[in-house]
Design a protein around this motif. Structure first.
Motif, PDB file in Angstrom:
ATOM      1  N   ILE A   3       4.156  -0.482   6.970  1.00  0.00           N
ATOM      2  CA  ILE A   3       4.675  -0.589   5.607  1.00  0.00           C
ATOM      3  C   ILE A   3       5.724   0.485   5.334  1.00  0.00           C
ATOM      4  N   GLU A   4       5.565   1.672   5.903  1.00  0.00           N
ATOM      5  CA  GLU A   4       6.583   2.711   5.736  1.00  0.00           C
ATOM      6  C   GLU A   4       7.895   2.300   6.388  1.00  0.00           C
ATOM      7  N   ALA A   5       7.822   1.627   7.529  1.00  0.00           N
ATOM      8  CA  ALA A   5       9.035   1.118   8.161  1.00  0.00           C
ATOM      9  C   ALA A   5       9.748   0.129   7.237  1.00  0.00           C
ATOM     10  N   LEU A   6       8.975  -0.718   6.564  1.00  0.00           N
ATOM     11  CA  LEU A   6       9.572  -1.677   5.633  1.00  0.00           C
ATOM     12  C   LEU A   6      10.243  -0.974   4.456  1.00  0.00           C
ATOM     13  N   VAL A   7       9.601   0.058   3.932  1.00  0.00           N
ATOM     14  CA  VAL A   7      10.175   0.788   2.795  1.00  0.00           C
ATOM     15  C   VAL A   7      11.513   1.402   3.180  1.00  0.00           C
ATOM     16  N   THR A   8      11.570   2.040   4.347  1.00  0.00           N
ATOM     17  CA  THR A   8      12.842   2.641   4.752  1.00  0.00           C
ATOM     18  C   THR A   8      13.882   1.574   5.047  1.00  0.00           C
ATOM     19  N   ALA A  41      13.458  -4.873  -1.469  1.00  0.00           N
ATOM     20  CA  ALA A  41      12.068  -4.448  -1.351  1.00  0.00           C
ATOM     21  C   ALA A  41      11.096  -5.565  -1.706  1.00  0.00           C
ATOM     22  N   GLN A  42      11.383  -6.324  -2.749  1.00  0.00           N
ATOM     23  CA  GLN A  42      10.474  -7.382  -3.171  1.00  0.00           C
ATOM     24  C   GLN A  42      10.270  -8.421  -2.074  1.00  0.00           C
ATOM     25  N   ALA A  43      11.352  -8.828  -1.446  1.00  0.00           N
ATOM     26  CA  ALA A  43      11.259  -9.833  -0.388  1.00  0.00           C
ATOM     27  C   ALA A  43      10.508  -9.280   0.817  1.00  0.00           C
ATOM     28  N   LEU A  44      10.808  -8.051   1.206  1.00  0.00           N
ATOM     29  CA  LEU A  44      10.127  -7.466   2.357  1.00  0.00           C
ATOM     30  C   LEU A  44       8.642  -7.279   2.079  1.00  0.00           C
ATOM     31  N   ARG A  45       8.307  -6.845   0.884  1.00  0.00           N
ATOM     32  CA  ARG A  45       6.896  -6.603   0.551  1.00  0.00           C
ATOM     33  C   ARG A  45       6.101  -7.905   0.523  1.00  0.00           C
ATOM     34  N   THR A  46       6.626  -8.905  -0.162  1.00  0.00           N
ATOM     35  CA  THR A  46       5.853 -10.134  -0.344  1.00  0.00           C
ATOM     36  C   THR A  46       5.766 -10.958   0.939  1.00  0.00           C
ATOM     37  N   THR A  47       6.845 -11.014   1.719  1.00  0.00           N
ATOM     38  CA  THR A  47       6.790 -11.815   2.939  1.00  0.00           C
ATOM     39  C   THR A  47       5.888 -11.185   3.985  1.00  0.00           C
ATOM     40  N   GLU A  72       0.556  -2.094  -5.114  1.00  0.00           N
ATOM     41  CA  GLU A  72      -0.129  -0.808  -5.033  1.00  0.00           C
ATOM     42  C   GLU A  72       0.025  -0.187  -3.649  1.00  0.00           C
ATOM     43  N   GLU A  73      -0.103  -1.004  -2.618  1.00  0.00           N
ATOM     44  CA  GLU A  73       0.067  -0.497  -1.258  1.00  0.00           C
ATOM     45  C   GLU A  73       1.504  -0.052  -1.020  1.00  0.00           C
ATOM     46  N   TRP A  74       2.444  -0.802  -1.557  1.00  0.00           N
ATOM     47  CA  TRP A  74       3.858  -0.439  -1.423  1.00  0.00           C
ATOM     48  C   TRP A  74       4.139   0.887  -2.125  1.00  0.00           C
ATOM     49  N   THR A  86       5.260   6.790  -2.214  1.00  0.00           N
ATOM     50  CA  THR A  86       4.820   8.136  -2.558  1.00  0.00           C
ATOM     51  C   THR A  86       4.667   8.999  -1.311  1.00  0.00           C
ATOM     52  N   GLY A  87       4.095   8.422  -0.252  1.00  0.00           N
ATOM     53  CA  GLY A  87       3.932   9.166   0.982  1.00  0.00           C
ATOM     54  C   GLY A  87       5.254   9.575   1.609  1.00  0.00           C
TER      55      GLY A  87
END
Length: 290
Positions: free
Chosen positions: A181-186, A195-201, A207-209, A214-215
């Protein structure tokens, strides 16, 4: 024969990627999986993992890397009861064949340009066979038979090249200390997909995102901006990941040389554009003439 630069390596992969990636958005492929009783996200997990055999969710979580493990567990191993890997592999190839025929047309598929592109891509892909170590998803795909028709041989070659580079990218992410998930955020902070597309797909909750954001902020990789903005340190780390990915994925393109890479890009670019425009419009800007 001069060697391609790292930029040429990345550009060649980017230009050909829609020719492979279309399978994940192909209505014909989805319909073929549906005929086997496999629908939704399970079709993606099972069709791409089928080369590995009837593996469990742990293997797919490790090799696909950035998907929520709970989503993988929801699909596997139950999907293998509906359809064995061999059936899914056949459905995948059948669906991609139908998509290429619909989008590109039979005249393009039978052209000398297609034959030449398949020859070049196959040369590059076969050059990777000496580099199986540490590349499980790629290695599994090397055991699949090569299609005889040039347009499918090109697709299979790019599939190998894609998984070869992808396994190397996972190595680079692990080395950088980034989980899925950190790789997706970056990626969302620097890439064309939001971000929305990467998170949902990838089936992550908000909350996890947010926890991953935050991390990364606590590590100094993201600013405190409400938008996803990398700090200088974050930019340097992400650039290092991309450089490592290019280096680890260079072998097949070195086999072609700079001129071969340029010829392959020029041949495939109009087909990738057509597939991207039809199925992946966000990828079109990457396919500029270069």
């Amino acid at each position: 024969m001069s060697d391609p630069t790292p930029a040429h390596v990345r550009e060649t992969w980017q230009t050909l990627e829609p020719y492979h990636g279309a399978v994940y958005f192909s209505p014909e492929a989805h319909a073929a999986y549906g005929e086997l009783g496999v629908v939704g996200q399970a079709g993606y997990f099972a069709s791409r993992a089928a080369a590995l055999g009837p593996v469990g969710p742990e293997v797919v979580t490790a090799t696909f890397y950035n998907f929520n493990p709970e989503a993988v567990r929801a699909a596997l191993p139950a999907v293998w009861e509906a359809a064995p890997p061999e059936a899914l592999l056949a459905a995948r190839l059948r669906g991609m064949d139908a998509t290429l025929r619909r989008v590109l047309g039979d005249e393009v598929l039978a052209s000398e340009e297609m034959l030449r592109a398949a020859e070049l891509a196959s040369t590059a892909a076969r050059a990777t066979l000496a580099y199986l170590h540490g590349r499980p998803l790629f290695a599994a795909h090397t055991a699949l038979p090569w299609p005889e028709q040039p347009h499918l041989a090109l697709w299979h070659a790019q599939t190998l090249l894609r998984e070869f580079r992808g396994d190397g990218h996972v190595m680079a992410l692990v080395d950088a200390g980034l989980n899925g998930i950190e790789a997706l955020v970056t990626h969302a902070a620097v890439g064309p997909v939001g971000a929305q597309a990467l998170r949902t797909t990838r089936s992550w909750s908000q909350e996890e995102w947010d926890a991953a954001v935050t991390g990364l902020r606590s590590r100094g990789w993201l600013t405190d901006s409400p938008d996803l903005v990398l700090t200088q340190e974050g930019e340097e780390w992400r650039a290092a990941v991309e450089r490592a990915t290019d280096r680890l994925g260079a072998a097949p393109y070195l086999a072609l040389g700079a001129d071969g890479c340029t010829e392959l890009r020029d041949l495939v670019r109009p087909w990738s554009r057509a597939l991207a425009a039809e199925l992946m419009p966000w990828a079109v800007p990457r396919l500029a003439d270069r």
